[in-house]
Design a protein around this motif. Sequence first.
Motif, PDB file in Angstrom:
ATOM      1  N   ILE A  54       0.841  -1.201   0.000  1.00 52.09           N
ATOM      2  CA  ILE A  54       0.000   0.000   0.000  1.00 52.09           C
ATOM      3  C   ILE A  54       0.878   1.253   0.000  1.00 52.09           C
ATOM      4  O   ILE A  54       0.504   2.300  -0.518  1.00 52.09           O
ATOM      5  CB  ILE A  54      -0.954   0.028   1.203  1.00 52.09           C
ATOM      6  CG1 ILE A  54      -1.812  -1.239   1.225  1.00 52.09           C
ATOM      7  CG2 ILE A  54      -1.868   1.261   1.127  1.00 52.09           C
ATOM      8  CD1 ILE A  54      -2.652  -1.442   0.008  1.00 52.09           C
ATOM      9  N   GLY A  55       2.080   1.143   0.575  1.00 51.60           N
ATOM     10  CA  GLY A  55       3.011   2.269   0.567  1.00 51.60           C
ATOM     11  C   GLY A  55       3.379   2.689  -0.848  1.00 51.60           C
ATOM     12  O   GLY A  55       3.573   3.868  -1.133  1.00 51.60           O
ATOM     13  N   ILE A  56       3.495   1.707  -1.758  1.00 46.66           N
ATOM     14  CA  ILE A  56       3.778   2.025  -3.154  1.00 46.66           C
ATOM     15  C   ILE A  56       2.618   2.815  -3.749  1.00 46.66           C
ATOM     16  O   ILE A  56       2.813   3.785  -4.480  1.00 46.66           O
ATOM     17  CB  ILE A  56       4.018   0.726  -3.961  1.00 46.66           C
ATOM     18  CG1 ILE A  56       5.304   0.042  -3.481  1.00 46.66           C
ATOM     19  CG2 ILE A  56       4.115   1.028  -5.463  1.00 46.66           C
ATOM     20  CD1 ILE A  56       5.575  -1.288  -4.143  1.00 46.66           C
ATOM     21  N   CYS A  57       1.389   2.398  -3.425  1.00 37.44           N
ATOM     22  CA  CYS A  57       0.203   3.111  -3.922  1.00 37.44           C
ATOM     23  C   CYS A  57       0.222   4.562  -3.458  1.00 37.44           C
ATOM     24  O   CYS A  57      -0.060   5.486  -4.233  1.00 37.44           O
ATOM     25  CB  CYS A  57      -1.075   2.450  -3.420  1.00 37.44           C
ATOM     26  SG  CYS A  57      -1.252   0.694  -3.803  1.00 37.44           S
ATOM     27  N   GLU A  58       0.546   4.765  -2.184  1.00 37.07           N
ATOM     28  CA  GLU A  58       0.525   6.111  -1.609  1.00 37.07           C
ATOM     29  C   GLU A  58       1.637   6.992  -2.171  1.00 37.07           C
ATOM     30  O   GLU A  58       1.416   8.167  -2.484  1.00 37.07           O
ATOM     31  CB  GLU A  58       0.669   6.026  -0.080  1.00 37.07           C
ATOM     32  CG  GLU A  58      -0.587   5.590   0.637  1.00 37.07           C
ATOM     33  CD  GLU A  58      -0.455   5.726   2.144  1.00 37.07           C
ATOM     34  OE1 GLU A  58      -1.351   6.298   2.765  1.00 37.07           O
ATOM     35  OE2 GLU A  58       0.565   5.257   2.687  1.00 37.07           O
ATOM     36  N   GLN A  59       2.836   6.433  -2.288  1.00 33.57           N
ATOM     37  CA  GLN A  59       3.992   7.241  -2.640  1.00 33.57           C
ATOM     38  C   GLN A  59       4.188   7.417  -4.141  1.00 33.57           C
ATOM     39  O   GLN A  59       4.705   8.441  -4.587  1.00 33.57           O
ATOM     40  CB  GLN A  59       5.253   6.640  -2.014  1.00 33.57           C
ATOM     41  CG  GLN A  59       5.224   6.642  -0.494  1.00 33.57           C
ATOM     42  CD  GLN A  59       6.424   5.925   0.096  1.00 33.57           C
ATOM     43  OE1 GLN A  59       7.516   5.972  -0.449  1.00 33.57           O
ATOM     44  NE2 GLN A  59       6.229   5.245   1.216  1.00 33.57           N
ATOM     45  N   GLN A  60       3.775   6.417  -4.925  1.00 34.59           N
ATOM     46  CA  GLN A  60       4.025   6.484  -6.366  1.00 34.59           C
ATOM     47  C   GLN A  60       2.753   6.561  -7.202  1.00 34.59           C
ATOM     48  O   GLN A  60       2.826   6.695  -8.422  1.00 34.59           O
ATOM     49  CB  GLN A  60       4.833   5.254  -6.807  1.00 34.59           C
ATOM     50  CG  GLN A  60       6.187   5.151  -6.116  1.00 34.59           C
ATOM     51  CD  GLN A  60       6.952   3.939  -6.604  1.00 34.59           C
ATOM     52  OE1 GLN A  60       7.084   3.699  -7.806  1.00 34.59           O
ATOM     53  NE2 GLN A  60       7.456   3.145  -5.687  1.00 34.59           N
ATOM     54  N   GLY A  61       1.600   6.468  -6.562  1.00 36.23           N
ATOM     55  CA  GLY A  61       0.344   6.516  -7.297  1.00 36.23           C
ATOM     56  C   GLY A  61      -0.262   5.134  -7.462  1.00 36.23           C
ATOM     57  O   GLY A  61       0.438   4.118  -7.419  1.00 36.23           O
ATOM     58  N   MET A  62      -1.579   5.114  -7.659  1.00 36.36           N
ATOM     59  CA  MET A  62      -2.291   3.850  -7.720  1.00 36.36           C
ATOM     60  C   MET A  62      -1.807   2.928  -8.840  1.00 36.36           C
ATOM     61  O   MET A  62      -1.722   1.717  -8.667  1.00 36.36           O
ATOM     62  CB  MET A  62      -3.790   4.116  -7.879  1.00 36.36           C
ATOM     63  CG  MET A  62      -4.463   4.631  -6.613  1.00 36.36           C
ATOM     64  SD  MET A  62      -4.357   3.428  -5.270  1.00 36.36           S
ATOM     65  CE  MET A  62      -5.365   2.109  -5.941  1.00 36.36           C
ATOM     66  N   LEU A  63      -1.500   3.489  -9.989  1.00 38.44           N
ATOM     67  CA  LEU A  63      -1.095   2.642 -11.100  1.00 38.44           C
ATOM     68  C   LEU A  63       0.248   1.963 -10.849  1.00 38.44           C
ATOM     69  O   LEU A  63       0.529   0.908 -11.413  1.00 38.44           O
ATOM     70  CB  LEU A  63      -1.039   3.464 -12.391  1.00 38.44           C
ATOM     71  CG  LEU A  63      -2.388   4.009 -12.873  1.00 38.44           C
ATOM     72  CD1 LEU A  63      -2.216   4.802 -14.156  1.00 38.44           C
ATOM     73  CD2 LEU A  63      -3.394   2.879 -13.066  1.00 38.44           C
ATOM     74  N   ALA A  64       1.073   2.555  -9.984  1.00 37.83           N
ATOM     75  CA  ALA A  64       2.372   1.961  -9.666  1.00 37.83           C
ATOM     76  C   ALA A  64       2.216   0.679  -8.868  1.00 37.83           C
ATOM     77  O   ALA A  64       3.070  -0.212  -8.926  1.00 37.83           O
ATOM     78  CB  ALA A  64       3.236   2.958  -8.896  1.00 37.83           C
ATOM     79  N   CYS A  65       1.136   0.569  -8.099  1.00 44.00           N
ATOM     80  CA  CYS A  65       0.961  -0.636  -7.278  1.00 44.00           C
ATOM     81  C   CYS A  65       0.056  -1.665  -7.941  1.00 44.00           C
ATOM     82  O   CYS A  65      -0.223  -2.721  -7.371  1.00 44.00           O
ATOM     83  CB  CYS A  65       0.436  -0.289  -5.889  1.00 44.00           C
ATOM     84  SG  CYS A  65      -1.259   0.314  -5.851  1.00 44.00           S
TER      85      CYS A  65
END
Length: 247
Positions: free
Chosen positions: A35-46
Motif C-alpha cells: 500500500i506504501g507504493i500506492c501512496e507514494q508512487q500513485g495507484m497505477l504503480a501498485c
Amino acid sequence: MKKWIFATLLVLSSASNASDTTPRESAIHVVKQIIGICEQQGMLACEPYIKGGEPMFRLVRVFDALEKTEAGFKRYLKQHYPDNPSFTFYVLDVSLNLKLNTGFKTEQFVQNISKVTPVESGYDLLMKRGHTVALRKQADQWHIHFPASQSGDLSKLEPLRLAAMLKRSILVYRMLEADMLKLERSELEKNVSEDIAPILVAMFGKDKVPSVVKWLVKDTNEVIAFYRQFKTVNDMKIHIRKTHNLD
C-alpha cells in the motif's frame, strides 16, 4: 528513485520471514509495503501487486487521463485568453464532483483488518466488513487479492468512469474547435458548459447542481451520441473542418 524501487521490491519479496513476529505483524508489514507504493508512487504503480481490482484501475486510468486534459485546458485558457486570467467556468467547477478518491491509505486499510489467518503461501485477512482479502506470495512476490464481490462493488462506478471519459472528449473537442475557429472566450464557455451540464444533472440531479441549470439546453443522450462518433482526435478535427467548411 531506481534504487528506492529496487529496495522496496527486496522488502516485498523477503517480508514476513522473521521468526520473532506474529502472523498479524508479518502480514501487516507486507500490506504496508504494498500500500506504501500506492501512496507514494500513485495507484497505477501498485497495480502489479493488486489482483481483483481491475474495475478500480480502469477508473484510475480514466481519471488520470482526465486530469491531464483538464490541466491542458487550463493552459489553453491562459495562453489564448490572457486578458481574463481570473476567468472561471462555473460548470467546470461543479464538474469536479466527477472526481473520486480511489487511493489506498495504509493505516485505513490496516485498521480494517479484524483477523489474520496463516495459510499456504500467505495469509487470509478478514476485514471488518466481513469479506476476506488474500495476501499471497507467488514467485517471490507478494500480492493482495481482492475477492470477486469487491470487484462487483467497484463495477458500480462504471457510470462515473463513462462520465469522466465523456468530459475529457468534450474538453478536447471544444479546445480544438475554439482553436480552429478562433472563438471568443464566451463562445468556448457556452459550448463546454452546454455539453457538460446535462451530464452533471443526469448524475447528480438538478437539486444538487442548481448552478448549471441555466446551461441545460441539450439532452444527455444528444451529448453522448455526438461524442460517440469520434474514435480519435483526428476524427474530431475532420468533423470540425467539415461542419464549418474549413477545407
